[in-house]
Structures are given as structure tokens and as C-alpha cells.
Design a protein around this motif. Structure first.
Motif, PDB file in Angstrom:
ATOM      1  N   ALA A 105       0.830  -1.413  -0.358  1.00  0.00           N
ATOM      2  CA  ALA A 105      -0.023   0.279   0.221  1.00  0.00           C
ATOM      3  C   ALA A 105       0.811   1.424  -0.365  1.00  0.00           C
ATOM      4  CB  ALA A 105      -0.711   0.412   1.296  1.00  0.00           C
ATOM      5  N   HIS A 114       6.721   0.597   3.658  1.00  0.00           N
ATOM      6  CA  HIS A 114       6.070   0.276   2.961  1.00  0.00           C
ATOM      7  C   HIS A 114       7.025  -0.854   2.697  1.00  0.00           C
ATOM      8  CE1 HIS A 114       4.471   4.161   2.051  1.00  0.00           C
ATOM      9  NE2 HIS A 114       3.913   3.939   1.991  1.00  0.00           N
ATOM     10  N   HIS A 126      -3.814  -1.879  -1.122  1.00  0.00           N
ATOM     11  CA  HIS A 126      -4.435  -0.615  -1.181  1.00  0.00           C
ATOM     12  C   HIS A 126      -3.743   0.371  -1.220  1.00  0.00           C
ATOM     13  CE1 HIS A 126      -7.770   0.391   0.072  1.00  0.00           C
ATOM     14  NE2 HIS A 126      -7.649   1.610   1.116  1.00  0.00           N
ATOM     15  N   TYR A 178     -10.271   8.693   5.183  1.00  0.00           N
ATOM     16  CA  TYR A 178      -9.051   6.711   5.172  1.00  0.00           C
ATOM     17  C   TYR A 178     -10.077   6.401   5.680  1.00  0.00           C
ATOM     18  CZ  TYR A 178      -5.758   4.485   6.456  1.00  0.00           C
ATOM     19  OH  TYR A 178      -4.355   3.563   6.245  1.00  0.00           O
ATOM     20  N   TYR A 213      -4.545  -6.795   7.672  1.00  0.00           N
ATOM     21  CA  TYR A 213      -4.197  -5.597   7.512  1.00  0.00           C
ATOM     22  C   TYR A 213      -3.192  -5.481   8.175  1.00  0.00           C
ATOM     23  CZ  TYR A 213      -9.497  -4.586   5.852  1.00  0.00           C
ATOM     24  OH  TYR A 213     -10.713  -4.425   5.587  1.00  0.00           O
TER      25      TYR A 213
HETATM   26  N1  ARG Z   1      -1.515   4.031   2.181  1.00  0.00           N
HETATM   27  C1  ARG Z   1      -1.422   4.405   3.427  1.00  0.00           C
HETATM   28  C2  ARG Z   1      -0.313   4.762   3.943  1.00  0.00           C
HETATM   29  O1  ARG Z   1       0.814   4.772   3.448  1.00  0.00           O
HETATM   30  C3  ARG Z   1      -1.044   2.835   4.019  1.00  0.00           C
HETATM   31  C4  ARG Z   1      -2.910   1.835   3.719  1.00  0.00           C
HETATM   32  C5  ARG Z   1      -2.393   0.717   4.142  1.00  0.00           C
HETATM   33  N2  ARG Z   1      -4.138  -0.117   4.191  1.00  0.00           N
HETATM   34  C6  ARG Z   1      -5.026   0.240   4.296  1.00  0.00           C
HETATM   35  N3  ARG Z   1      -5.915  -0.725   4.257  1.00  0.00           N
HETATM   36  N4  ARG Z   1      -5.489   1.580   5.302  1.00  0.00           N
HETATM   37  O2  ARG Z   1       0.022   4.994   5.077  1.00  0.00           O
END
Ligand code: ARG
Length: 579
Positions: free
Chosen positions: A121, A132, A158, A316, A338
Motif C-alpha cells: 500500500a 512500505h 491498497h 481514510y 491488514y
Molecule cells: N497508503 C497508506 C500509507 O501509506 C497505507 C494503507 C494501508 N491499508 C489500509 N487498508 N489502510 O500509510
């Protein structure tokens, strides 16, 4: 495929059966608590607790059980636990049975279970950072282990591909046609990252540009064609760059796994409407929020989960609630994971609680936040470059490869250049992934390349060496090396220790699938490599005089090599034939 019942499970079943013969019916199901032991092959401690309940002396119960134990020898010890010895033939039979099966006799206890794993994600137009990296590496190991135990796993990446930041990005590009960012291959992400920073700076310095950016957000949300075209481009280019990183790192995620935030746009109004209708959410000060029992701020006031903001925008949280609905309804998940850093714990606690109360997360479905700690630099602070920028994943891999090359340069390996390159790539992946996976997941760890590439100690590179050493023994033994295992041979103590360690592979994988802690598999593989070294030091293999002894020992080598290779693969780490 034929499952092999692990010796430990056999011991457990035998003690359980004997216990049920000597105990009153209501205590008969008692856990025999079987463990590996230094003083015997296994120790069963369950007799102690059960004796107390039955009002009998533990040593008496122990003695009664020992004489009724089928298939194993047992002796009462200490206050009344049992020391269990496994007959040599049973050990050799297990080795032979595992070797005869392509899956090494592993059962598939998660057969048919549907698991959705949300991991990696990263965010569009931003460089992936080490957080990440952790999510990608840990998530991928869990995907592999669960899949290997029979689960049907759906990977979901995601990515952050929606939000107000796209207004300023698109507006900036519109006003700066000279900015080139597309089609730069591996450099695309850096170009996008610079674009992001330039747009952000303009947004903060120039109120007129900020206004035009906000108007651009409205255009994006209302589906303006020209705006959407640029947005799609930004997403597509970022996705390409992410995929390049996954391939280089050996992460399973690919184009089919993208599950960006934008996918849920159409579902968000429904999320809010349903939560309001069911009374799970309330309006507060123009925003739509939910509360979770026991979640309060420092002032003691309940902390809200903001589903829709005051300005009408969705948060979010709304998107994550929508992910749960889709994963339950469409993917029919039994378990949703998650893999997101520990700082988002409260977010997930509240999202899961809201989803349960809304009826979107039935009691039979597990939703678990799989948190992990922060990556630190050798200075003990969150890992950044010297100039304070986030560290690029590609640079980490480059650094690891350079360090591996230095280590290998000091060895005589006889590789061609191409072979050397392949080994260097494999070892760099092992170094980075293993350092991450072998740390208790929720703890912070220090990113220290020198330590990661060490060929001795608890590193991924060491395990690759251990595997390659086994493969080299088998190569030297010749093609027909592994033949019929003679189950009548007496076992050397080091052979037995190795074989019983091999027998514990399945229990380790079950444990990882249950706790979602890959470091348990790392620890197991390290123990296995250690048991192999002890065996190899104590028992000549190629030099064994008796051909039957040699064959049996080669069987142990073969099973060790295959177990190491499978275990490394489940961590996402390649196991080269030669190192
Ligand atoms: N894009 C988000 C970040 O960089 C993480 C998302 C994680 N997944 C979720 N389903 N919230 O912090």
C-alpha cells in the motif's frame, strides 16, 4: 500428496490415549503438553495438572500412563512428568515418508479458508519508504505461508491513489508542461516524488495556486475528462514503478492486486448513509463520526472515528470500512489481515468495531491488524538519508548488493560474471528480507547493511550458505545419492536431533499462520541449520564406511536441503544451488 503425521503429534496422541485410560471420563480430554526436551526426545508435562484435578499423586499417574503408552518408551521423571523416547525406526520412517512427498509430508490445515491480505500500500506519486518495505516483506511472507497451508489467499495492494493532493499535482502539471516525469523507468518514482514536493511548495507559498488546486480537486471528483486523464496517467506510471520494485525484491504483488482507494469512491456515500440509518454513526459538528467503547483521548473524552468530514469529504476511515464490506461480501473472506504499521492501531481498532456494529463484519469473520515497528538507522533514529529524505528502496537494494559483492570478493567461488550477479541479487534480497522478518514483528529494528550480509550468525545469507552446502554434498554424492532409507539402522544422537528438528517444520508453519509472526519461521530455519552443522560435524556422510549408513545420511541431507529451500521460499527468499 500424502500427509505425514509429525512425530510430536504421534507422541501427543499416544499420551492422550493412555491418559484417557487412566483418568476419570471428565478429565480424559486433557492436553498432554508435549515438548521437545534436553533430557529425552520429548517431555509430557500434562500429567502434573491432571493429577491435581484427579486428586492423585502425579508420579502414580505418570507410571500408569507410561505402561499404557503405545509406540513409544516412557519413564516417569521429577515430580511426575514423562520422558518419552522415540524408537529409531519411527524416526527413519518419518524421514523416508517426508522425502517421498513433494510437499515434504506437510498437511494443509488451512485448506479452503479464504484470506484477504492487505499489504504494501504505497502512495501514488510518492517514493515508497521503509515502512512500505516492511509491509511488503511481512505481508508477502504471510501470504506464502497461509497459501502453503492450503488457504485461498487474495492479495490486495491498497495504494493511496485518491485524495486532495491530486488537485495540486494535476494543477501543477497543467501549469508546468516542461516538467517531465513519464516513462523514466526506475527513475519515474523519484521524478514523481520531486513533482510532489514542487507542487506542495507552490501550494504552500502561493494562495492563488492553492485555490486553483482546490478547484482541480472538484473537477477530479466530478469526473472532468481532462483531469481524469492526467490522474490516470499518474496512477498508471506509479503502478509500473511499484511493480518494478516488487519484481526486484521478489514480492508476489503484481498488476492484478492493485486495490487503490479510488476503487471505493462510489461506495462511500452508502457507507455513511447506512451507518447513519443504523444509528452506528452520529452527526457531530457537521461531521459524521462513530465512537468505540473505551477509546478516549488524554482528556478522557471519547475519540471519534471521522467517516465524513465537516466539508463533506470522506476520510481514510470511510474507505477502510468500504474495504471490509467488499472483502466480506465479494471475496467471502473468512479472515482479513491488514499489514500496516503500528501507529495505525487505533484506526483499525475503531474501523473493525464500527464494522462489527454495522453488521458488515460477521462474528465468523476475523479481521486483524498486523502491526509492525519502525525501521531505525544505525543512529537509533527513524531511518532517513543524511539529508533527511526518505530512503529509496532501490538504494537499499543497491547498498545490500554492493556489500554482498565485497563479502563474496573475499571468497574463491569460481563463478562466471553472470552467475556471480545472480548470487549477489539473491543474497541481497535475503539480507534485507531476513533482517526484517527475523525481528519480532512489533519491535523496531536497526537497518544495518554490514550486519545483514554477514555469512555467519543469524542472517538470511548464512541460511542460503547452509542450503548451498547441503546441495554441494548431494552433488558430490552423485545423481543416485538418495535411495531407500533403511529404517532398521541405529540412530546417532546427532542424526536424531536433526531428524526431530526436521519433524517440527509443520508445527512451525502452523504457528506462523496462527500468530502471524514470521520470525518464528526464521528461528526455526536457523535452528535447523545449526542442527545440520552438528550432525555434519559428528557424522561422516560421504566418508561413511557402510553404504546403508551413507544412504540414510544422504537422506537426512536431502530432507534438510529441501526443508531449508521451502522455508526460505515461504519467507520470499531464494535459495541458490551454489553460493
Ligand atoms: N497508503 C497508506 C500509507 O501509506 C497505507 C494503507 C494501508 N491499508 C489500509 N487498508 N489502510 O500509510
Amino acid at each position: 500428496m500424502s500427509d505425514v503425521v509429525a512425530i510430536k503429534d504421534q507422541v501427543e496422541a499416544a499420551v492422550r490415549a493412555a491418559l484417557s485410560e487412566v483418568l476419570p471420563a471428565e478429565l480424559a480430554g486433557a492436553d498432554p503438553v508435549v515438548r521437545r526436551s534436553d533430557r529425552a526426545d520429548f517431555q509430557a508435562n500434562g500429567t502434573l495438572a491432571v493429577a491435581r484435578k484427579a486428586g492423585r499423586a502425579p508420579r502414580d499417574i505418570g507410571a500408569d500412563v507410561a505402561v499404557r503408552l503405545h509406540g513409544f518408551a516412557a519413564e516417569v521423571s521429577g515430580p511426575g512428568f514423562l520422558n518419552v523416547t522415540v524408537p529409531d525406526a519411527a524416526v527413519w520412517s518419518a524421514v523416508a515418508a517426508r522425502l517421498a512427498d513433494p510437499r515434504l509430508g506437510l498437511a494443509a490445515p488451512h485448506d479452503g479458508e479464504r484470506v484477504v491480505v492487505d499489504y504494501s500500500a504505497p502512495n501514488v506519486a510518492k517514493e515508497m519508504h521503509v515502512g512500505h518495505l516492511r509491509s511488503s516483506v511481512i505481508g508477502d511472507a504471510l501470504v506464502r505461508v497461509l497459501g502453503h497451508l492450503g488457504a485461498r489467499v487474495t492479495r490486495q495492494n491498497h495504494i493511496g491513489d485518491w485524495g486532495t493532493q491530486f488537485g495540486m499535482l494535476i494543477q501543477y502539471l497543467e501549469e508546468h508542461p516542461e516538467v517531465s516525469w513519464k516513462g523514466q523507468g526506475a527513475e519515474t518514482m523519484s521524478a514523481l516524488d520531486s513533482l510532489y514536493k514542487a507542487a506542495r511548495a507552490a501550494f504552500e507559498a502561493d494562495p492563488a495556486f492553492a485555490d486553483r488546486s482546490r478547484a482541480r480537486v472538484v473537477a477530479l471528483q466530478s469526473g472532468d475528462d481532462a483531469t481524469l486523464t492526467v490522474w490516470r496517467d499518474l496512477v498508471a506510471e506509479s503502478e509500473k514503478a511499484f511493480e518494478t520494485v516488487y519484481r526486484r525484491l521478489g514480492v508476489l504483488l503484481d498488476g492484478g492486486d492493485f486495490d487503490g482507494e479510488s476503487r471505493y469512491n462510489d461506495a462511500l456515500p452508502g457507507v455513511v448513509a447506512d451507518l447513519l440509518a443504523s444509528g452506528v454513526a452520529t452527526e457531530s459538528d457537521g461531521a459524521v463520526v462513530t465512537f468505540t467503547d473505551g477509546v478516549t483521548g488524554p482528556d478522557g473524552d471519547p475519540v471519534p472515528l471521522i467517516v465524513r468530514k465537516k466539508d463533506g469529504g470522506f476520510g481514510y476511515a470511510a474507505t477502510d470500512l468500504a474495504t471490509i464490506r467488499l472483502r466480506v461480501e465479494h471475496y467471502r473472506a473468512d479472515r482479513i489481515l491488514y499489514v500496516v504499521d503500528a501507529r495505525q492501531s487505533l484506526h483499525f481498532r475503531m474501523v473493525f468495531d464500527t464494522a462489527r456494529r454495522a453488521g458488515w463484519l460477521p462474528a465468523a469473520v476475523d479481521a486483524e491488524h498486523v502491526p509492525f515497528g519502525t525501521v531505525l538507522g544505525t543512529d537509533g533514529r527513524p531511518f532517513k538519508t543524511r539529508s533527511g529524505r526518505t530512503v529509496r528502496l532501490a538504494d537499499l537494494l543497491d547498498d545490500a548488493e554492493a556489500a554482498v559483492r565485497t563479502v563474496l570478493a573475499g571468497r574463491s567461488h569460481g563463478f562466471t560474471d553472470a552467475e556471480l550477479d545472480a548470487v549477489v541479487r539473491a543474497a541481497a534480497i535475503a539480507a534485507i528480507k531476513y533482517a526484517d522478518l527475523s525481528t519480532t514483528r512489533t519491535r523496531d529494528y536497526v537497518f544495518d547493511v554490514e550486519q545483514m550480509v554477514a555469512t555467519t550468525g543469524d542472517t538470511g545469507v548464512y541460511l542460503q550458505y547452509a542450503h548451498a552446502r547441503v546441495r554441494s554434498i548431494l552433488r558430490r554424492a552423485g545423481a543416485t545419492a538418495v535411495g531407500h532409507v533403511d529404517t532398521t539402522l541405529p540412530l546417532h544422537e546427532a542424526e536424531k536431533a536433526l531428524a526431530l528438528t526436521l519433524d517440527g517444520f509443520e508445527a512451525t508453519l502452523r504457528d506462523v499462520a496462527g500468530t502471524l509472526e514470521p520470525h518464528r519461521l526464521c528461528g526455526y530455519l536457523y535452528d535447523l541449520a545449526t542442527a545440520f552443522t552438528r550432525f555434519y560435524d559428528a557424522c561422516p556422510v560421504l566418508g561413511a564406511d557402510d553404504p546403508a549408513v551413507r544412504t540414510n545420511r544422504l537422506a537426512l541431507c536431502d530432507l534438510t536441503g529441501r526443508t531449508l529451500a521451502t522455508g526460505l521460499d515461504l519467507l520470499g527468499i531464494p535459495a541458490p544451488e551454489r553460493m
